[in-house]
Scaffold this active site. Sequence first.
Site, mmCIF file in Angstrom:
data_model
loop_
_atom_site.group_PDB
_atom_site.id
_atom_site.type_symbol
_atom_site.label_atom_id
_atom_site.label_comp_id
_atom_site.label_asym_id
_atom_site.label_seq_id
_atom_site.Cartn_x
_atom_site.Cartn_y
_atom_site.Cartn_z
ATOM 1 N N ARG A 52 30.265 178.825 28.470
ATOM 2 C CA ARG A 52 30.343 177.648 29.351
ATOM 3 C C ARG A 52 31.058 176.511 28.629
ATOM 4 O O ARG A 52 31.743 175.704 29.244
ATOM 5 C CB ARG A 52 28.947 177.228 29.820
ATOM 6 C CG ARG A 52 28.958 175.942 30.627
ATOM 7 C CD ARG A 52 27.843 175.819 31.683
ATOM 8 N NE ARG A 52 26.554 176.296 31.268
ATOM 9 C CZ ARG A 52 25.767 175.699 30.358
ATOM 10 N NH1 ARG A 52 26.163 174.581 29.777
ATOM 11 N NH2 ARG A 52 24.613 176.223 30.052
ATOM 12 N N TYR A 104 45.796 162.735 46.783
ATOM 13 C CA TYR A 104 45.180 163.990 47.221
ATOM 14 C C TYR A 104 43.849 163.696 47.915
ATOM 15 O O TYR A 104 42.964 163.051 47.353
ATOM 16 C CB TYR A 104 44.982 164.904 46.013
ATOM 17 C CG TYR A 104 44.385 166.226 46.383
ATOM 18 C CD1 TYR A 104 45.115 167.154 47.111
ATOM 19 C CD2 TYR A 104 43.086 166.547 46.024
ATOM 20 C CE1 TYR A 104 44.558 168.368 47.473
ATOM 21 C CE2 TYR A 104 42.525 167.756 46.376
ATOM 22 C CZ TYR A 104 43.264 168.662 47.101
ATOM 23 O OH TYR A 104 42.714 169.856 47.456
ATOM 24 N N ASP A 177 47.818 162.549 37.975
ATOM 25 C CA ASP A 177 47.798 163.843 38.660
ATOM 26 C C ASP A 177 49.252 164.257 38.842
ATOM 27 O O ASP A 177 49.968 163.727 39.690
ATOM 28 C CB ASP A 177 47.073 163.719 40.011
ATOM 29 C CG ASP A 177 46.983 165.063 40.744
ATOM 30 O OD1 ASP A 177 47.768 165.987 40.425
ATOM 31 O OD2 ASP A 177 46.145 165.172 41.667
ATOM 32 N N LYS A 202 48.112 175.416 41.814
ATOM 33 C CA LYS A 202 49.376 175.236 42.511
ATOM 34 C C LYS A 202 50.514 175.786 41.653
ATOM 35 O O LYS A 202 50.552 176.968 41.392
ATOM 36 C CB LYS A 202 49.546 173.756 42.867
ATOM 37 C CG LYS A 202 48.282 173.122 43.490
ATOM 38 C CD LYS A 202 47.913 173.675 44.847
ATOM 39 C CE LYS A 202 46.567 173.187 45.369
ATOM 40 N NZ LYS A 202 46.355 171.756 45.371
#
Length: 384
Positions: A52, A104, A177, A202
């Site tokens: 993790r 976004y 971003d 993406k």
Amino acid sequence: MDPDTAHPESLAAQALGWVEPATQAISPPIHASTTFVRDADNQYRSGRVYARADNPAFDQAEQLIARLEGGAQAALFASGMAAATAVFQALAPGDHVLAPQVMYWSLRNWLTGFATRWGLQVELVDMTDPAAVRAALQPGKTKLVWIETPANPLWTITDIAATAALAHAAGARVAVDSTVATPVLTRPLALGADLAMHAATKYLNGHSDLLAGVLVTRADDAFWQRVKAVRAQIGGTLGSFETWLLLRGLRTLYLRVRCASESAQRIAEHFAHHRRVAAVLYPGLRDAPGHAVAARQMQGGFGGMLSIRARGGEAAAIATAANVQLWKRATSLGGTESLVEHRASIEGAGTPAPPDLLRLSVGLEHVDDLIADLEQALARAHGG
Ligand SMILES: *Cc1c(COP(=O)(O)O)cnc(C)c1O
């Protein structure tokens, strides 16, 4: 390969040139283990404890992305949203942050919903206007300025260098971003940003077959350690198989982004003065509001994303999407296949997307096929 002198295309094509030492394999093994053996004297000299927090599968992909962005370190996340929200969760309740009005949609909703309830003071500004950013900054109180450029779904452009200078003068960090620009076209850290973020779902992966996010930091500082702690604690960690797929996708990043970008430019120019199109939104068009800044901060193209506004309003836009045969009607972006989406339908109430807007993600098909399909879909939508 000498990673200090090789071009980014070479680094990406060979995923840094790594060969797996045990077998000489060119494609890395998939490290699936969630746990790692402790030394007999009770130490963890390997630095690995539990997946993790960290995973050997990450090393090659994180180092490659850090190198392509010119950053000190990168961290992979389970999605773009997991990466973006980790930055805000590394802040403290009461901190003031600036985010763009056009950005976004899911992240904007999280900021005005969850993050605000959690105590962040989120202020949405016109990030394309340095005067508006300057007026909104509260020196000492504003801890983060979030930029997205080109920004969904209008492809507005923010001047990263100018905005970073203003933010830094007020004592705020800057995160970008850069999902749509990719390191192929823009390098936010070189322009003064402190963090670059990608929805690796993406372009970085590029095949519409995994969710992933990544952050790249300019400096391995205390803030970065808090960001990495958020990942380890809440488990926004990428899976081993997704990491392997992402590394495979990254090998063709430069080819894919340049192809999509060239086609998007052709499509934008073709429809810019079309009788069935009211407007084309694309920073590569000479009369686009952000063109001058984009031409300065984007190298070798303006990206594979554009929007067209159909003449005839919402009904004509939806009818155009209904009539495409090659383009796929779907959300998301950055895959090999071209996608068309009526953006207002997915964003819902409060969207800055006008009702006549179709968002286009340009893929790798022949550009003439893409133009012909949109031509026939527009014609049918207008009953001809
Ligand atoms: C898709 C996207 C995100 C979110 O990424 P997920 O992997 O879907 O969580 C963030 N920013 C931009 C610009 C995106 O396109």
